[in-house]
Write a protein that holds these residues in place. Structure first.
Motif, PDB file in Angstrom:
ATOM      1  N   ARG A 249       0.837  -1.197   0.000  1.00  0.00           N
ATOM      2  CA  ARG A 249       0.000   0.000   0.000  1.00  0.00           C
ATOM      3  C   ARG A 249       0.879   1.256   0.000  1.00  0.00           C
ATOM      4  O   ARG A 249       0.548   2.262  -0.652  1.00  0.00           O
ATOM      5  N   TYR A 250       1.963   1.224   0.723  1.00  0.00           N
ATOM      6  CA  TYR A 250       2.884   2.360   0.787  1.00  0.00           C
ATOM      7  C   TYR A 250       3.435   2.662  -0.607  1.00  0.00           C
ATOM      8  O   TYR A 250       3.456   3.824  -1.041  1.00  0.00           O
ATOM      9  N   ARG A 251       3.887   1.614  -1.306  1.00  0.00           N
ATOM     10  CA  ARG A 251       4.408   1.833  -2.670  1.00  0.00           C
ATOM     11  C   ARG A 251       3.354   2.441  -3.576  1.00  0.00           C
ATOM     12  O   ARG A 251       3.645   3.339  -4.385  1.00  0.00           O
ATOM     13  N   THR A 252       2.134   1.959  -3.456  1.00  0.00           N
ATOM     14  CA  THR A 252       1.067   2.366  -4.360  1.00  0.00           C
ATOM     15  C   THR A 252       0.503   3.741  -4.034  1.00  0.00           C
ATOM     16  O   THR A 252       0.203   4.526  -4.941  1.00  0.00           O
ATOM     17  N   LEU A 253       0.403   4.071  -2.745  1.00  0.00           N
ATOM     18  CA  LEU A 253      -0.341   5.246  -2.321  1.00  0.00           C
ATOM     19  C   LEU A 253       0.518   6.396  -1.783  1.00  0.00           C
ATOM     20  O   LEU A 253       0.028   7.526  -1.734  1.00  0.00           O
TER      21      LEU A 253
END
Length: 276
Positions: A270-274
């Motif tokens: 989620r960190y990479r994506t958001l």
């Protein structure tokens, strides 16, 4: 895939892990930073925790929490100050330069927010030099206004900065936590203000999801499950020149019921994506 370099995992996000499990799980996932909480650290042993995290190559990005400065009675205030000195000592042993403060709510029977904030300032005046002598900076964390009565009369980043700016920046900064400040239409200007003064001591992420649970404390959401625009916050914090860790701090029983390694992998994804 290696975890993003600035990602730090706050201990409470995967509360089901013991400290050894936390250290091993982060090392396995390539996460190099952890935010710790005093209660489990004290239970395991402060010196033992320091040895554990250093032995696995982890950096302690923050210790939570100090604070609760708003009591009126002299004995209660003295007790709070003594506990905060212990928290500073613990942070120094753990090798972190950041002690996050939850400043305290209204004392029983009081409705005077302004006086409560002044008592916070008085406490900071006593503690900030002690913290600086130990290589620790105090980070005032504003909490969402729903916590003003019982946990934190500092509800906005502006209020946190008004307190912090009474002291040298190397002694007192602020914590920008998306869960608590995402709703504030002045937050971009206040992030810029904090950055210009060198006041950003910590940057934390959690999502805002509704409906809130009874008691509201355990209602933080996994990144992407709610209303917060994390990239927007990261870009504005980065624009100030802040290059420090970005700590994911989520209190959520649904996450605590799951496999810890699965939760950590999801956090990193989620960190990479958001966020990036």
């Amino acid at each position: 895939m290696s975890a993003p370099s600035r990602l730090s995992l706050n201990q409470e996000t995967i509360k089901q892990w013991s400290l050894p499990e936390l250290a091993a799980g982060c090392a396995e996932a390539g996460v190099t930073g952890v935010g710790l909480w005093r209660e489990p650290v004290q239970k395991y042993g402060v010196a033992a925790t320091a040895e554990l995290v250093r032995g696995t190559g982890l950096t302690v990005t923050s210790l939570c929490r100090g604070g609760f400065f708003t009591a009126i009675e002299p004995e209660a205030r003295a007790t709070a100050l003594a506990d905060n000195r212990r928290a500073i000592d613990e942070a120094a042993i753990l090798g972190t330069d950041t002690l996050v403060l939850v400043s305290g709510g209204l004392p029983a029977g009081s409705r005077d927010l302004f006086a409560a904030r002044e008592r916070i300032a008085d406490a900071l005046g006593e503690l900030a030099p002690y913290a600086a002598d130990h290589g620790v900076r105090l980070a005032i964390e504003p909490l969402h206004p729903m916590y003003a009565s019982d946990r934190c009369v500092v509800s906005t980043l502006a209020q946190a900065l008004d307190l912090a700016e009474r002291f040298p920046a190397e002694q007192v900064g602020v914590c920008v936590d998306t869960y608590h400040v995402w709703w504030d239409d002045t937050v971009a200007a206040q992030i810029a203000r904090a950055g210009a003064g060198g006041r950003i001591a910590a940057f934390q992420l959690a999502d805002w999801i509704t409906p809130l649970p009874e008691g509201v404390l355990l209602g933080r959401g996994q990144l992407g499950d709610g209303s917060v625009d994390f990239r927007w916050f990261r870009e504005r914090v980065d624009a100030t020149g802040y290059t420090g860790p970005i700590e994911v701090e989520i209190f959520n029983p649904d996450l605590w019921a799951r496999d810890g390694a699965e939760v950590l992998a999801e956090v990193a994804d989620r960190y990479r994506t958001l966020v990036l």
